[in-house]
Each structure stands twice: as C-alpha cells, then as structure tokens.
Design an enzyme around this catalytic site. Sequence first.
Site, PDB file in Angstrom:
ATOM      1  CB  CYS A 117      19.449  23.492  23.715  1.00 12.94           C
ATOM      2  SG  CYS A 117      18.430  24.793  23.055  1.00 12.94           S
ATOM      3  NE  ARG A 124      17.591  18.757  22.113  1.00 19.23           N
ATOM      4  CZ  ARG A 124      17.426  20.300  21.880  1.00 19.23           C
ATOM      5  NH1 ARG A 124      18.109  21.023  22.441  1.00 19.23           N
ATOM      6  NH2 ARG A 124      16.219  20.430  21.224  1.00 19.23           N
ATOM      7  NE  ARG A 401      19.874  29.061  19.728  1.00 16.27           N
ATOM      8  CZ  ARG A 401      19.794  27.784  20.025  1.00 16.27           C
ATOM      9  NH1 ARG A 401      20.067  27.338  21.239  1.00 16.27           N
ATOM     10  NH2 ARG A 401      19.199  26.997  19.419  1.00 16.27           N
TER      11      ARG A 401
HETATM   12  C1  EPZ Z   1      11.669  20.862  19.178  1.00 12.87           C
HETATM   13  O1  EPZ Z   1      12.983  20.258  19.171  1.00 12.87           O
HETATM   14  C2  EPZ Z   1      11.840  22.472  19.561  1.00 12.87           C
HETATM   15  N1  EPZ Z   1      12.729  23.108  18.696  1.00 12.87           N
HETATM   16  C3  EPZ Z   1      12.317  22.539  20.985  1.00 12.87           C
HETATM   17  O2  EPZ Z   1      12.233  23.830  21.211  1.00 12.87           O
HETATM   18  C4  EPZ Z   1      11.201  21.613  21.847  1.00 12.87           C
HETATM   19  O3  EPZ Z   1      11.797  21.673  23.051  1.00 12.87           O
HETATM   20  C5  EPZ Z   1      11.081  20.417  21.383  1.00 12.87           C
HETATM   21  O4  EPZ Z   1      10.697  20.209  19.804  1.00 12.87           O
HETATM   22  C6  EPZ Z   1       9.834  19.524  22.031  1.00 12.87           C
HETATM   23  O5  EPZ Z   1       8.825  20.240  22.074  1.00 12.87           O
HETATM   24  C7  EPZ Z   1      12.448  23.358  17.257  1.00 12.87           C
HETATM   25  O6  EPZ Z   1      11.384  23.338  16.860  1.00 12.87           O
HETATM   26  C8  EPZ Z   1      13.493  24.131  16.639  1.00 12.87           C
HETATM   27  P1  EPZ Z   1      12.221  16.473  19.792  1.00 12.87           P
HETATM   28  P2  EPZ Z   1      13.200  18.840  18.670  1.00 12.87           P
HETATM   29  O7  EPZ Z   1      12.974  15.758  18.723  1.00 12.87           O
HETATM   30  O8  EPZ Z   1      12.717  18.638  17.483  1.00 12.87           O
HETATM   31  C9  EPZ Z   1      13.915  12.754  21.799  1.00 12.87           C
HETATM   32  C10 EPZ Z   1      13.056  25.817  22.063  1.00 12.87           C
HETATM   33  O9  EPZ Z   1      13.274  26.163  23.377  1.00 12.87           O
HETATM   34  N2  EPZ Z   1      14.587  12.495  20.604  1.00 12.87           N
HETATM   35  O10 EPZ Z   1      10.902  16.669  19.609  1.00 12.87           O
HETATM   36  O11 EPZ Z   1      14.787  18.850  18.799  1.00 12.87           O
HETATM   37  C11 EPZ Z   1      14.724  13.899  22.215  1.00 12.87           C
HETATM   38  O12 EPZ Z   1      16.031  13.866  22.785  1.00 12.87           O
HETATM   39  C12 EPZ Z   1      13.659  24.404  21.609  1.00 12.87           C
HETATM   40  O13 EPZ Z   1      12.721  26.613  21.232  1.00 12.87           O
HETATM   41  C13 EPZ Z   1      15.333  11.177  19.998  1.00 12.87           C
HETATM   42  O14 EPZ Z   1      15.281  10.410  21.258  1.00 12.87           O
HETATM   43  O15 EPZ Z   1      12.824  18.104  19.912  1.00 12.87           O
HETATM   44  C14 EPZ Z   1      13.822  14.287  23.242  1.00 12.87           C
HETATM   45  O16 EPZ Z   1      14.131  13.549  24.502  1.00 12.87           O
HETATM   46  C15 EPZ Z   1      14.197  23.742  22.604  1.00 12.87           C
HETATM   47  N3  EPZ Z   1      15.657  10.846  19.027  1.00 12.87           N
HETATM   48  C16 EPZ Z   1      12.389  14.078  22.567  1.00 12.87           C
HETATM   49  O17 EPZ Z   1      12.807  12.879  21.592  1.00 12.87           O
HETATM   50  C17 EPZ Z   1      15.560  11.770  17.836  1.00 12.87           C
HETATM   51  O18 EPZ Z   1      15.808  11.432  16.703  1.00 12.87           O
HETATM   52  C18 EPZ Z   1      11.570  15.210  21.830  1.00 12.87           C
HETATM   53  O19 EPZ Z   1      12.748  15.747  20.996  1.00 12.87           O
HETATM   54  C19 EPZ Z   1      14.794  12.994  18.066  1.00 12.87           C
HETATM   55  C20 EPZ Z   1      14.267  13.341  19.299  1.00 12.87           C
END
Ligand code: EPZ
Length: 441
Positions: A117, A124, A401
């Site tokens: 995304c 991300r 997706r």
């Molecule tokens: C998971 O993504 C989901 N994807 C996302 O769903 C979902 O929106 C998200 O969790 C939040 O619930 C999958 O599980 C495959 P995060 P993820 O790491 O793990 C920041 C969908 O629509 N962050 O929990 O990538 C990040 O920028 C998708 O199905 C850091 O700063 O999300 C965000 O602001 C989209 N550093 C917040 O944390 C990092 O190393 C949460 O991100 C990792 C994340």
Amino acid sequence: MDQIIIDGGAPLSGSVTVQGSKNSALPILFATILTEDRCTINNVPKLSDVRTTQAILEELGMHCNRDHHGAICVETTDPTRTLADYDLVSTMRASICSLGPLLARRGKAKVSLPGGCVFGAGGRPVDLHLKGLEALGAQIKVEKGYIIAEGKLKGAALDLSGPRGSTVTGTANILMAATLAEGDTEIRNAALEPEVTDLAIFLRGMGAQIEGVGTSTLEVHGVKELHGTDHIVMPDRIEAGTLLLAGAITKGSVTVKNVVPKQLDKLTACLEQAGFALAIEEDSIAISTNGRIRAIDISTRAYPGFPTDLQAPMTALLTQAEGVSQISENIYQDRFQHIPELNRLGAGIDQDNDHATIDGPKELSGAPVMASDLRSGASLILAGLVAKGATTVRRIYHVDRGYEAIEKKLALLGASIRREKAVEKTEEATPEPTRIPVHQD
Ligand code: EPZ
C-alpha cells in the site's frame, strides 16, 4: 486492468459467509519456513496477496500449492534459498514477514524492502522489525534496497512500541524468529490484533513454546526445532466489517456469517451509536435500520480500538449520516486517499492532515473513481452502492489483494454490480504489479 461498475440504490439483503483472514494467513504462510515438515493451512482466502506469498515461498525453496480441498500445503524442497526478490516483495508489504523465519531457520536472509500500500508518509517503515531482530542478535544492513541479515539468534527482552503504537507484522516477525532463538525472549508492547493470536496458535501447533498469547507481553522459550501442523485460519474481521457497512450504507438487512463477533466489538458499538440495529449471535452478526443514520465520531486505534482498515469504508457510510461526523486517522499518515475520490461522487468531505469532517447526509452521484489501496477501493465500492447512477471503480487489482470476489458477494446480496476489463487511456496509468504470481487458486 479490471474495473467494477455499480448501479447504486438497491438496499442489500440476505446473508453472506466471510472469507479467511488475509492478515492472519500471510504471516502463517511465512511461518512454514520455520520447519521442513509439511504444513496444511485451511480457510486461506483466494487473493492476489496469497498468490504473491505462494510465489515468494516457491522462490525460497518451498513447495506451496492448494490441495483438492482448497487447503494450502507447504513443504520445504530447498532450505538453502534465502533471497526474497524485489519483483514480488515490492508488491506486498507483508513479505517482510519472511525475514524473521528465514533468519531463525536458515541463519541468513536477503529480503527486499517492502512495497504494498502507498499510504503512510515516507512509505511504510520497518525500523521496529529490524530493531527487534537486532535485539535477538542478528547482524543487519540495508544495501541497494535489500535488508541483509544473518546471525545465530539468542533470546532477549525487547520492546516493539513505536511513535504510533505497536506493529502488527513487526510482532509477527519477532515472534516467529524468537521460537527458534536460543533461550527466552520477552516481547513487550506486542500488538494485540487477533491475527497475532492466530499466528501464535499456529506456532504452538508447530511445537513453539509461547506464553501471554492475547496480551501485550509475549514470553517465548526457544526450542531446537519445530514440526509440521494443520491449521484453520480465523475469519477475516475486516471483510466482515466491510460487508456489514455495505448493508448499512444501503439501509438494507444483511447477516455476515462465520465471524468472531468479539473481534468486531468496536465497529458494532459505533454502528449502534449511528442508529443501526445489530443482532449478534455466536458466529454471525446481522445489521438492519429504521432508515435514519446518525452522525458519529471515529478515531482509529490499535486493537481493540476502531480498526484503521475500516476507516475508509466507514467514511463512505458517514457521508449518509445526518449531521457532522469527525474522523481521525491515528495509525497511519495520509490514509485518506479515498477522500478526493469520494468527493468526486459529491461527498463534500473536508480533510485537514489526518482529520476529516463530513457534514451529511450527502446525495452521491455516480462517476468514474480510482482505487489507490485495498481499503480505499472498498470504500469507493460502498459509496457506489448508494450513489445515483453508475459508479466505475478503476484499478480493482488493489481490492483483489484483500477481498475475494467482492462483487460476487455483493451481487448475491442484491447489488447491481459487475466486473469488466478496462484499458487505461492515460499514459500515467500505473501498470499492474510487474509479476502476477503463476499460482492459480
Ligand atoms: C498490518 O500492517 C496490516 N497488514 C494492515 O492491514 C493494518 O492496517 C496494520 O497492521 C494496522 O492494523 C498486515 O497484517 C499484512 P503496523 P503493518 O506495523 O504490520 C508504524 C490491510 O488493509 N510502524 O502495525 O504493516 C507504521 O508506519 C493492511 O489489510 C513503524 O513506525 O502495520 C504505522 O504508522 C493495510 N515502524 C504503525 O506503526 C515499523 O517498523 C502501525 O503499523 C512498523 C510500523
């Protein structure tokens, strides 16, 4: 490139069964790297992200195909492979979940920095993933767009909180890596999302020793090796929520089946606050209305707060609510790419950074719009269900997706909706991902 055309106005009615969870299935598929034994994973949805994951696993020396029951069977054929290539990884952020298992089982990994995304200012980030793996003793460098990691992992105490809370796939990555690390690992501020719990159940089925499942502190006692197992992936709470919102926006009467109602507590509470009637049974939720939709305020939070993945579909619904609704997106920067497209339909939404205001109800009129990620695409389809005339949602590959044949499910509920091929005329058309994996579901 496919597009979906919706002729709005029909109230949806009937019942629909929810698919298996994309965000549970993807890390679980990568977790099969942790053993050379056969794993059988049931209720995996037929999605392009799943096909991408299958193709990445094949590149990593895993045989990964659906059997005649539709379950995905995975078995290692070549445990020496450790490169997750850019072409595939760049189309799906969850590919980062190959890093932890490769490191833990094969001692090294070369994984392209993720794609997927586009929302999230500056892409991300994966800094929390890398910090967690370094805490477990990995040597990590980033070169020419690849994460290069190696080392023997040793248990440690680490914290996964970041500027916007914990990380879901970060928790998955570190949890998988810790299962084979030498000694004990404590993961503080682990994500509480149900998909992490489903992964932990799968890992326990493989012989992993994990305590604190479902809490923000996971305790892992490393073991020498893990064995194969069978698993049934949990229902997709985000698809369930999206289908409930489709019933809501059309002021219909829809029942979603094969759900875990508790996982949708926050959404159902918001819908009741907006004036909808919810009938909640053991594994189903039914929604109906007396016709009036009240404006409400939504603020996305980590689980069990309001899910960021339902913010865009809920925004579409709130264009039909009477009064002023306020929406705050607290998990991601810039996850409002559906707003300009909804405004093309007449939504009149005001946006200020990560805050949006809707003064409804607004009568929407059909028009061509464009999906930019899977949940913004779902939001546009929902708006098309209530817009007068025809709405054409382009770049449906984003929606595919995460939603298995969404137009078929909505048509079963009475929507006037169809999918067709489209050729984008503009030169800036973004081609579909360079390689659509060969796997056929
Ligand atoms: C998971 O993504 C989901 N994807 C996302 O769903 C979902 O929106 C998200 O969790 C939040 O619930 C999958 O599980 C495959 P995060 P993820 O790491 O793990 C920041 C969908 O629509 N962050 O929990 O990538 C990040 O920028 C998708 O199905 C850091 O700063 O999300 C965000 O602001 C989209 N550093 C917040 O944390 C990092 O190393 C949460 O991100 C990792 C994340």
